[in-house]
Design an enzyme around this catalytic site. Structure first.
Site, PDB file in Angstrom:
ATOM      1  N   CYS A  64       0.809  -1.220   0.000  1.00  0.00           N
ATOM      2  CA  CYS A  64       0.000   0.000   0.000  1.00  0.00           C
ATOM      3  C   CYS A  64       0.840   1.267   0.000  1.00  0.00           C
ATOM      4  CB  CYS A  64      -0.941   0.009   1.200  1.00  0.00           C
ATOM      5  SG  CYS A  64      -0.093   0.206   2.781  1.00  0.00           S
ATOM      6  N   CYS A 134      -0.509 -16.713  -0.708  1.00  0.00           N
ATOM      7  CA  CYS A 134       0.227 -16.029  -1.784  1.00  0.00           C
ATOM      8  C   CYS A 134       1.589 -15.576  -1.292  1.00  0.00           C
ATOM      9  CB  CYS A 134      -0.564 -14.861  -2.350  1.00  0.00           C
ATOM     10  SG  CYS A 134      -0.420 -13.333  -1.413  1.00  0.00           S
ATOM     11  N   CYS A 137       2.121 -11.112   2.205  1.00  0.00           N
ATOM     12  CA  CYS A 137       2.064 -10.484   3.533  1.00  0.00           C
ATOM     13  C   CYS A 137       3.016 -11.146   4.511  1.00  0.00           C
ATOM     14  CB  CYS A 137       0.651 -10.603   4.098  1.00  0.00           C
ATOM     15  SG  CYS A 137       0.241 -12.311   4.562  1.00  0.00           S
ATOM     16  N   ASN A 268       7.082  10.545  10.487  1.00  0.00           N
ATOM     17  CA  ASN A 268       6.752  10.571   9.054  1.00  0.00           C
ATOM     18  C   ASN A 268       5.537   9.710   8.709  1.00  0.00           C
ATOM     19  OD1 ASN A 268       7.473  11.703   6.495  1.00  0.00           O
ATOM     20  ND2 ASN A 268       8.002   9.631   5.833  1.00  0.00           N
ATOM     21  N   LEU A 347       3.047  12.267  19.321  1.00  0.00           N
ATOM     22  CA  LEU A 347       1.890  13.045  19.768  1.00  0.00           C
ATOM     23  C   LEU A 347       1.760  14.312  18.937  1.00  0.00           C
ATOM     24  CD1 LEU A 347       2.171  13.044  23.668  1.00  0.00           C
ATOM     25  CD2 LEU A 347       0.895  11.525  22.167  1.00  0.00           C
ATOM     26  N   GLN A 756      -3.662 -13.889 -13.882  1.00  0.00           N
ATOM     27  CA  GLN A 756      -4.242 -15.229 -13.768  1.00  0.00           C
ATOM     28  C   GLN A 756      -4.429 -15.840 -15.151  1.00  0.00           C
ATOM     29  OE1 GLN A 756      -7.409 -13.375 -10.875  1.00  0.00           O
ATOM     30  NE2 GLN A 756      -7.749 -15.560 -10.870  1.00  0.00           N
ATOM     31  N   GLU A1250     -13.910 -20.934  -3.674  1.00  0.00           N
ATOM     32  CA  GLU A1250     -14.928 -19.885  -3.691  1.00  0.00           C
ATOM     33  C   GLU A1250     -16.139 -20.134  -2.786  1.00  0.00           C
ATOM     34  OE1 GLU A1250     -15.030 -17.737  -7.733  1.00  0.00           O
ATOM     35  OE2 GLU A1250     -14.559 -19.818  -8.208  1.00  0.00           O
TER      36      GLU A1250
HETATM   37  C1  LIG Z   1      -2.077   3.533   8.858  1.00  0.00           C
HETATM   38  C2  LIG Z   1      -2.331   4.666   9.793  1.00  0.00           C
HETATM   39  C3  LIG Z   1      -3.352   4.562  10.702  1.00  0.00           C
HETATM   40  C4  LIG Z   1      -3.620   5.610  11.565  1.00  0.00           C
HETATM   41  N1  LIG Z   1      -4.663   5.506  12.429  1.00  0.00           N
HETATM   42  C5  LIG Z   1      -4.953   6.522  13.263  1.00  0.00           C
HETATM   43  C6  LIG Z   1      -6.025   6.424  14.168  1.00  0.00           C
HETATM   44  O1  LIG Z   1      -6.685   5.390  14.264  1.00  0.00           O
HETATM   45  N2  LIG Z   1      -6.276   7.480  14.948  1.00  0.00           N
HETATM   46  C7  LIG Z   1      -5.538   8.629  14.894  1.00  0.00           C
HETATM   47  O2  LIG Z   1      -5.806   9.557  15.635  1.00  0.00           O
HETATM   48  N3  LIG Z   1      -4.506   8.731  14.045  1.00  0.00           N
HETATM   49  C8  LIG Z   1      -4.198   7.713  13.235  1.00  0.00           C
HETATM   50  N4  LIG Z   1      -3.149   7.821  12.370  1.00  0.00           N
HETATM   51  C9  LIG Z   1      -2.372   9.043  12.373  1.00  0.00           C
HETATM   52  C10 LIG Z   1      -1.121   8.871  13.201  1.00  0.00           C
HETATM   53  O3  LIG Z   1      -1.443   8.902  14.547  1.00  0.00           O
HETATM   54  C11 LIG Z   1      -0.194   9.967  12.817  1.00  0.00           C
HETATM   55  O4  LIG Z   1       0.249   9.691  11.494  1.00  0.00           O
HETATM   56  C12 LIG Z   1       1.007  10.142  13.687  1.00  0.00           C
HETATM   57  O5  LIG Z   1       0.693  10.358  15.010  1.00  0.00           O
HETATM   58  C13 LIG Z   1       1.797  11.335  13.189  1.00  0.00           C
HETATM   59  O6  LIG Z   1       2.975  11.429  13.909  1.00  0.00           O
HETATM   60  P1  LIG Z   1       4.375  11.485  13.176  1.00  0.00           P
HETATM   61  O7  LIG Z   1       5.378  11.668  14.233  1.00  0.00           O
HETATM   62  O8  LIG Z   1       4.577  10.355  12.300  1.00  0.00           O
HETATM   63  O9  LIG Z   1       4.178  12.806  12.350  1.00  0.00           O
HETATM   64  P2  LIG Z   1       4.888  13.252  11.029  1.00  0.00           P
HETATM   65  O10 LIG Z   1       4.324  12.536   9.886  1.00  0.00           O
HETATM   66  O11 LIG Z   1       6.344  13.204  11.192  1.00  0.00           O
HETATM   67  O12 LIG Z   1       4.429  14.749  11.006  1.00  0.00           O
HETATM   68  C14 LIG Z   1       3.076  15.096  10.887  1.00  0.00           C
HETATM   69  C15 LIG Z   1       2.938  16.624  10.907  1.00  0.00           C
HETATM   70  O13 LIG Z   1       3.309  17.105  12.182  1.00  0.00           O
HETATM   71  C16 LIG Z   1       4.360  18.049  12.096  1.00  0.00           C
HETATM   72  N5  LIG Z   1       5.174  17.879  13.292  1.00  0.00           N
HETATM   73  C17 LIG Z   1       5.878  16.794  13.670  1.00  0.00           C
HETATM   74  N6  LIG Z   1       6.438  17.028  14.883  1.00  0.00           N
HETATM   75  C18 LIG Z   1       6.051  18.274  15.256  1.00  0.00           C
HETATM   76  C19 LIG Z   1       6.272  19.074  16.419  1.00  0.00           C
HETATM   77  N7  LIG Z   1       7.006  18.662  17.451  1.00  0.00           N
HETATM   78  N8  LIG Z   1       5.709  20.297  16.459  1.00  0.00           N
HETATM   79  C20 LIG Z   1       4.951  20.743  15.455  1.00  0.00           C
HETATM   80  N9  LIG Z   1       4.710  20.032  14.340  1.00  0.00           N
HETATM   81  C21 LIG Z   1       5.253  18.810  14.249  1.00  0.00           C
HETATM   82  C22 LIG Z   1       5.055  17.703  10.803  1.00  0.00           C
HETATM   83  O14 LIG Z   1       5.741  18.794  10.277  1.00  0.00           O
HETATM   84  C23 LIG Z   1       3.876  17.296   9.924  1.00  0.00           C
HETATM   85  O15 LIG Z   1       3.238  18.420   9.417  1.00  0.00           O
HETATM   86  C24 LIG Z   1      -2.835   6.791  11.514  1.00  0.00           C
HETATM   87  C25 LIG Z   1      -1.791   6.886  10.600  1.00  0.00           C
HETATM   88  C26 LIG Z   1      -1.540   5.841   9.749  1.00  0.00           C
HETATM   89  C27 LIG Z   1      -0.421   5.950   8.768  1.00  0.00           C
HETATM   90  S1  FES Z   2      -0.829 -14.916   2.174  1.00  0.00           S
HETATM   91 FE1  FES Z   2      -1.597 -13.640   0.597  1.00  0.00          FE
HETATM   92  S2  FES Z   2      -1.933 -11.786   1.590  1.00  0.00           S
HETATM   93 FE2  FES Z   2      -1.359 -13.116   3.194  1.00  0.00          FE
HETATM   94  S1  FES Z   3       3.429  -1.287   2.208  1.00  0.00           S
HETATM   95 FE1  FES Z   3       1.606  -1.298   3.320  1.00  0.00          FE
HETATM   96  S2  FES Z   3       2.282  -0.599   5.238  1.00  0.00           S
HETATM   97 FE2  FES Z   3       4.019  -0.380   4.036  1.00  0.00          FE
END
Ligand SMILES: Cc1cc2nc3c(=O)[nH]c(=O)nc-3n(C[C@H](O)[C@H](O)[C@H](O)COP(=O)(O)OP(=O)(O)OC[C@H]3O[C@@H](n4cnc5c(N)ncnc54)[C@H](O)[C@@H]3O)c2cc1C
Ligand code: FES
Ligand code: FES
Length: 1307
Positions: A64, A134, A137, A268, A347, A756, A1250
């Site tokens: 993804c 497959c 995963c 990130n 956070l 397939q 299926e």
């Molecule tokens: C698959 C997936 C599922 C998720 N599910 C949920 C969920 O169920 N519930 C939910 O609430 N969230 C969810 N999230 C969001 C997730 O919580 C956030 O992506 C994560 O907390 C972001 O934090 P990070 O450190 O990776 O931020 P980054 O990606 O590094 O940064 C995000 C933003 O914050 C800024 N930033 C980073 N640090 C600071 C700082 N100290 N001060 C000011 N700005 C800053 C960055 O510049 C950017 O703009 C999900 C994300 C993903 C990818």
């Molecule tokens: S074995 Fe195919 S996605 Fe898990």
């Molecule tokens: S490829 Fe799906 S989580 Fe990274």
């Protein structure tokens, strides 16, 4: 290169790099224990991309690229350094910037297998438990478990069960993977060493390697690495961070060509949700010590903004006693994202996302507002000198540019304060909230709100919002006063109005009351609540899931019928199995990406690729104008365009192909091709709109009539009329559509594809290239999941790739990213059915009349361009003296729908079972009675004129009824429902029939026996996880083994990749028949070689007695006998009707639904399938597990939504939710019918792929019955339909609980 920016993110290189001076240019880390130095790494490059493409460790898969599937999971470890603690955790390497792993240890799947000790015990366990199909995963699953064991050699069952929240598997249904994980579980306290061999594999924490101990930013220079004008800077102090931010954002007024100039990067992970803002300078803030500080004080805990969500949970868990809110916060946060994301996501990152994106329903924002969080922020304007302490609501009003969240303080509260949080999502784990809610309230022992509570909602009206009026109203009021509750609900409904412009408005609004009510109840001591209300207030805790499997085997036929593991399972678990994108590429190879339409029903005015062509690395643009043949005749002879030239019919339709020197350059450039449109018309997006607009495929109408329907209705005691519908679904094969083409001599081309249907790819590519088919060779090595999507829909991708290879005379690879795949390629067909059915008062059907509409999207894809072939499914297992079925195929402005596991069967069964329930409801009978009174018997004739010579549905049904203790549990469900007002249960026993057709489905096989006795089999069938190759090898061993003492060891047999050298004009691997018919072709080829073996055997017997396999082959070689044969099976329809055989099964599913929110859980499923005399019961059981869970997803949580323009707005893992490991039945019992056989099957076997998918209809009907029970309590006994997918939204709206019923009174 650099695919951590998801589609939509502009990656235009900046021509004006940020003016930061040169610093260190080398990145150091270890990879599987080996030190790595990277010169000037690209700041945009992901770790996954680096390990796969640069190091060639392709065991880590990318599916993804959004943090949503976990296929890319690797383990990161930090040694203790510079005052920071050591850690080891699983992360999504697709989101992890390569530059961020400086000083860390990276372990990929390749690091687990030990040269001396062999496979890691986890890898062995996955093989032993058949946890890979497959295999796409598999590495990610193992790495998730591995990281758990690396931190705790004796994990609890709970820890293992919850570990896979960030990993998706579309094939196995998770059951065998969880079983494998549970073999490492230990009871706590552990009394004996549980997994000593694990200890042998585990390096102790902390580890240090010399390359990891160097300071992170030795020169303390702001600039670290720069490539293609992007710069990465690792900040190592807060003041340094502010200085750089100030220079980049404030001093330059954001006046850099790369947009805002600089962006902070913590984990990130946000790029998995939103394309990040463009920035030339990426500032890593994850190593700023001040941002990682945690201070536990008496009045609360202060977290640095950079502390990860996982660490916050750990800390709060450790100091639960300090505040009544910490325990519930930790519990709630287990549902935030997934392990991998929580491990890196901070956070501050989460809260900043909530600030920047109003549509982001942040869980942290909602629960932290309710928890009274206070943020400390600083601004680059003042170089961080002026701090502000603000609430999250105030933070939402601050200017985000240059703002740093330094600290998040969570105050401590006394035990009088109660904290309640709710999250409603499409699935239980790793799903964003549709609506979330949190409440903190102090209620005195006398039941009075001593202060105004805090009530917060997310997902209702933009960002997290407080219900201030309701909060104020409740202050001083008595909790137990019914009027207070009712007035509060009214006030709440008035002040919190769901945003009318977001989808699911009615549902979101209903959740405002529902979640308030549940929270209100939860404030009370449960023992003081009326017992019938308690389950509405309780938090659901899922037990450890389990399952059982039963089948019989016949040792006299071994290795056929033996439950052996999939032959490639070992290399799938070690990461050695190669998929298309893992194959080495020639240095001069190019990459292609599709340009997609951004209109659904319009004429193309101008296609202008000039901007794209001027971009770095771009080699060219292919459109219809550059093709001799811009399309091909599809399965039904309709001309289908490869790329649109004049008219676009759907949003996401291919318009052209950009070819560049890298995947990333091609993908970014594709977005720069400027296409303008004219004559834009409103798209037709639903069946009902198509009916209104008379947009039906010409000549698609068919009717089928048996018996006399009018007479049937006249004889009926009751007549029911109604309608039911089913929606789209996406296959979600983890390996997206992809192809690679290499030009050869004289116009020849070699195509490797993930299809397939190699024969079809060959025909389509030859047509498009305008060359004879002998110039096109197509090979399919293995497929990372397909489920029908790669029968007809791989061909356009492969043909376009071949065209590009031919044009540039260089190899070209095309890999669709997930969003392109979901936009461009259609999924399951939606259906809309109107019915009228007559029955006698004891439930016997007298006439069934249906008008069936199927949505096909813009083009026909099915083999027959009409409805006739689909009627066969609509009777399931029921007899009626009269049927009248009419069918139309709707043409909509959506991608062409295509086959998806059990196409027609799943829908037909759901429709007729819905009808059966409706009839039973009308008659006041249990639906079981109606089912049983109409069930087919041996000798019955179906409306399709098939005589059921062999029909054991009643047997299968009775057996599962008995083994599941159906009647006892049905009574228990009734008792449960009487005892619970808002959580209800339902149970459904469902018989199913799957129709198998063999005629006109040719398959071939080629068998070669080499002089050393090894055997190579090639067939026309494609291995895509279903175990085809394993069954073929078993059959080859069985067929050849009779000539030698001890038979042929399976290890001597290898089944090769599928190639058009063997798959000549053959049928695709589909309809669950590939394994049987390829095995049959193999048996036939072996029988031809048997003539040679017989001669050799006679010679051996004469000379030295009974030969071993090697002696036999030595003799055959010595005699110069032919040890090669091909064979083809191409069956005619059998004499007893159009179909070869029927596969019967039955499932009992018990489910529970929270009627207020629509949330559901599958408590138990008992499933029995007649797989005949199974060729390999382990594989067949695997198909059942996976098929059933895919059905669950299609019926319950997978929903594709389109906006008014026809754009698929669920084209990400963020929005589209397939079941995850905690959506499967808590108990799952699977049996294959014992002592079975199949007179008309191959070696008496039956298919298994299926039928189980359709059996998941039992789950929706169980949930429907739970909802019906809630409605019945308030005397709402009218029939109501439950359309599929029955998402939480549809379930709650079907419950349609009036607000007035949300009372403290249990009755
Ligand atoms: C698959 C997936 C599922 C998720 N599910 C949920 C969920 O169920 N519930 C939910 O609430 N969230 C969810 N999230 C969001 C997730 O919580 C956030 O992506 C994560 O907390 C972001 O934090 P990070 O450190 O990776 O931020 P980054 O990606 O590094 O940064 C995000 C933003 O914050 C800024 N930033 C980073 N640090 C600071 C700082 N100290 N001060 C000011 N700005 C800053 C960055 O510049 C950017 O703009 C999900 C994300 C993903 C990818
Ligand atoms: S074995 Fe195919 S996605 Fe898990
Ligand atoms: S490829 Fe799906 S989580 Fe990274």
């Amino acid at each position: 290169m650099a695919p951590f920016l998801p589609p939509g993110a502009s990656q235009q290189p900046c021509n004006n790099p940020p003016p930061v001076g040169p610093g260190a240019t080398e990145l150091h880390f270890t990879l599987n224990g080996k030190p790595i130095s990277v010169q000037n790494p690209d700041p945009r490059r992901s770790l996954a991309d680096y390990v796969r493409k640069e190091v060639g460790l392709t065991g880590t898969k990318i599916s993804c690229n959004q943090g949503g599937c976990g296929a890319c999971t690797v383990v990161l470890a930090a040694p203790p350094r510079e005052g920071l603690p050591a850690w080891k955790k699983p992360v999504d390497s697709c989101l992890q910037p390569l530059c961020s792993v400086g000083g860390l240890e990276v372990t990929t799947i390749e690091g687990l297998k030990d040269g001396k000790k062999g496979m890691h015990p986890l890898q062995k366990a996955i093989v032993e438990k058949d946890g890979t199909q497959c295999g796409f995963c598999t590495a990610g699953m193992i790495m998730s478990f591995y990281s758990l064991l690396e931190n705790d050699l004796q994990p609890t069952s709970e820890a293992i069960e919850g570990r896979l929240d960030g990993n998706l598997c579309r094939c196995t249904g998770f059951r065998p993977i969880l079983n494998a994980g549970q073999t490492f579980a230990c009871a706590k306290p552990c009394t004996k060493p549980c997994s000593s061999d694990i200890e042998d594999f585990s390096p102790p924490l902390p580890t240090t390697h010399p390359s990891l101990t160097a300071p992170l930013n030795p020169s303390n220079q702001p600039c670290f690495w720069s490539s293609e004008d992007y710069t990465w800077f690792t900040a190592t102090s807060l003041s340094q961070l502010y200085t750089v931010l100030h220079d980049q954002i404030v001093a330059s007024s954001g006046d850099l060509k790369c947009g805002p100039g600089a962006r902070m990067v913590a984990g990130n992970t946000s790029v998995g949700v939103y394309p990040p803002s463009e920035a030339g300078l990426l500032i890593d803030v994850s190593k700023v010590p001040e941002l990682l500080d945690v201070t536990v004080r008496e009045d609360g805990v202060a977290f640095g903004g950079g502390v990860t969500i996982a660490d916050v949970m750990k800390v709060l868990d450790g100091v639960r006693a300090l505040s009544s809110t910490y325990g519930p916060l930790v519990q709630y946060m287990q549902r935030v994202a997934n392990h991998q994301v929580r491990n890196m996501g901070s956070l501050a990152g989460n809260l900043m996302m909530a600030r920047l994106h109003e549509g982001f329903t942040s869980d942290l924002a909602t629960i932290f507002i309710a928890a009274g969080a206070v943020l400390t922020t600083g601004s680059a304007q003042t170089l961080g000198k002026k701090k502000e302490r603000v609430s999250i609501t105030q933070f939402f009003d601050l200017e985000p540019k240059g703002l740093v969240i330094e600290e998040v303080f969570l105050p401590a509260y006394g035990k009088e304060e109660k904290f309640v949080g709710h999250k409603v999502a499409l699935r239980r784990q790793n799903a964003h909230a549709l609506v979330n809610m949190a409440m903190r309230a102090a209620v005195t022992d006398e039941g009075v709100f001593s202060t105004a509570p805090v009530i917060v909602y997310g997902g209702v009206a933009g960002r997290a919002t407080r219900a201030s009026k309701t909060e104020e109203f409740l202050k001083g009021k008595s909790w137990g006063d019914e009027k207070v509750l009712q007035d509060a609900l009214t006030l709440l409904g008035g002040e919190l109005q769901a945003d009318p412009y977001t989808p699911r408005r009615e549902y979101r609004q209903s959740l405002v009351s529902a979640l308030f009510y549940k929270s209100y109840l939860a404030l009370a001591d449960p023992s003081k609540l009326p017992p019938r209300l308690r389950s509405a207030a309780a938090t659901y805790e899922r037990p450890i899931s389990s399952g059982s499997v039963t089948f019989d085997t016949d040792p006299s036929e071994y290795p056929v019928s033996k439950p052996i593991h999939k032959l490639s399972s070992q290399i799938q678990t070690t990461g050695e199995a190669q998929y298309l994108d893992d194959l080495p590429l020639r240095a001069d190879a190019l990459h292609a990406a599709f340009v997609m339409s951004t209109q659904a029903n319009a004429t193309i005015d101008v296609i202008d690729p000039s901007a794209a062509l001027s971009m770095r690395g771009v080699k060219g643009f292919i459109s219809a104008a550059s093709m001799i043949e811009d399309g091909y005749g599809n399965m039904v002879g309709e001309y289908e365009c490869l790329v649109a030239s004049k008219k676009v019919d759907y949003y996401g339709q291919a318009i052209g192909l950009v070819v560049a020197d890298s995947y990333e350059h091609a993908r970014v450039a594709a977005e720069m091709v400027n296409v303008t449109y004219k004559d834009v018309s409103k798209p037709v997006l639903t069946i009902k709109e198509a009916i209104e607009a008379n947009s039906l495929f010409k000549d698609s109408y068919r009717e089928l009539e048996t018996g006399d329907v009018s007479k049937g209705f006249a004889a009926a005691d009751v007549i029911v009329e109604g309608e039911v519908s089913l929606g789209h679904a996406y296959h979600f094969h983890l390996e997206t559509q992809r192809a690679q083409a290499t030009p050869g001599e004289e116009g020849a081309v070699d195509i490797v594809t993930s299809s397939q249907n190699p024969s079809q790819v060959q025909a389509v590519a030859a047509n498009v290239l305008n060359v004879p088919q002998h110039k096109v060779t197509v090979t399919v090595k293995r497929v990372g999941g397909a489920f029908g999507a790669k029968i007809n829909r791989s061909s356009p991708v492969a043909a376009a790739t071949a065209l590009a290879a031919d044009k540039f005379r260089r190899p070209v690879r095309t890999v669709l990213d997930l969003s392109t795949n979901m936009q461009m390629v259609g999924g399951r067909n939606p259906y809309y059915v109107k019915y009228k059915v007559g029955a006698t008062k004891d439930g016997k059907l007298t006439a069934v009349q249906m008008a069936i509409y199927m949505d096909q999207g813009y083009a026909f894809d099915f083999d027959g361009a009409d409805m006739a072939g689909l009627f066969i499914f609509f009777d399931n297992v029921y007899r009626s003296p009269a049927w009248r079925l009419e069918g139309w195929v709707a043409r909509t402005n959506l991608p062409a729908c295509t086959y998806m596991r059990a196409p027609g069967t799943l829908e037909g069964i759901y429709v007729i079972e819905h009808v059966i329930e409706h009839v039973a409801h009308k008659l006041g009978l249990p639906a079981d009675d109606v089912r049983e009174r109409n069930m087919y018997r041996k000798g019955d004739v179906t409306p399709f004129k098939q005589t059921l010579h062999y029909c054991n549905v009643q047997l299968v049904y009775d057996m599962v009824k008995k083994s599941s203790k159906y009647y006892k549990r049905r009574a228990e469900v009734e008792e449960f429902n009487k005892a619970n007002r808002w959580v209800k249960r339902g149970i459904c026993l469902l018989p199913t029939r799957f129709v198998v057709q063999w005629s006109d489905c040719p398959y071939s096989a080629l068998v070669n026996i080499y002089p050393d006795g090894s055997v190579r089999v090639d067939t026309a069938g494609v291995e895509m996880g279903q175990g085809l190759n394993t069954k073929v090898a078993q059959v080859a061993a069985y067929a050849l083994g009779t000539f030698a003492k001890g038979g042929v060891p399976l290890s001597m047999i290898r089944v090769g990749p599928t190639s058009t050298l063997v798959a000549n004009n053959s049928y695709g691997t589909e309809s669950s028949i590939g394994s049987e018919l390829c095995s049959k072709a193999t048996q036939k080829a072996c029988a031809r070689i048997a003539e040679s073996l017989k001669i050799a055997r006679r010679a051996c017997l004469a000379e030295s007695g009974e030969p071993t396999w090697h002696q036999l082959i030595n003799k055959a070689v010595e005699l110069g006998l032919d040890l090669q044969a091909t064979a083809r099976v191409d069956e005619d329809a059998p004499p007893w009707g159009p179909f070869q055989y029927m596969s019967y099964g039955a499932a009992v599913t018990e489910a529970e639904a929270d009627v207020l929110t629509g949330e559901w859980r599958i408590l138990r499923t008992d499933l029995l399938l007649d797989a005949g005399k199974s060729l390999n019961p382990a594989i067949d059981v695997g198909q059942i597990h996976g098929g059933y869970i895919m059905g669950l997803g299609n019926f319950l949580c997978e929903e594709i939504l389109y906006n008014d323009a026809g754009k698929n707005i669920s084209d990400t893992t963020w929005e589209y939710k397939v079941p995850s490991s905690q959506d499967i039945p808590v108990e799952f019992h699977v049996s294959l019918l014992q002592n079975s056989g199949n007179p008309s099957g191959f070696l008496r076997s039956k298919c298994s792929g299926e039928p189980p998918t359709a059996m998941a209809a039992s789950a929706v009907l169980a949930i429907r019955s739970a909802v019906a029970s809630a409605r019945a309590e308030r005397n709402e006994t009218a029939w109501f339909p439950l359309n599929s997918p029955a998402t939480v939204e549809k379930i709650a709206l079907a419950g349609s609980t009036p607000k007035e019923l949300l009372t403290l009174n249990a009755e």
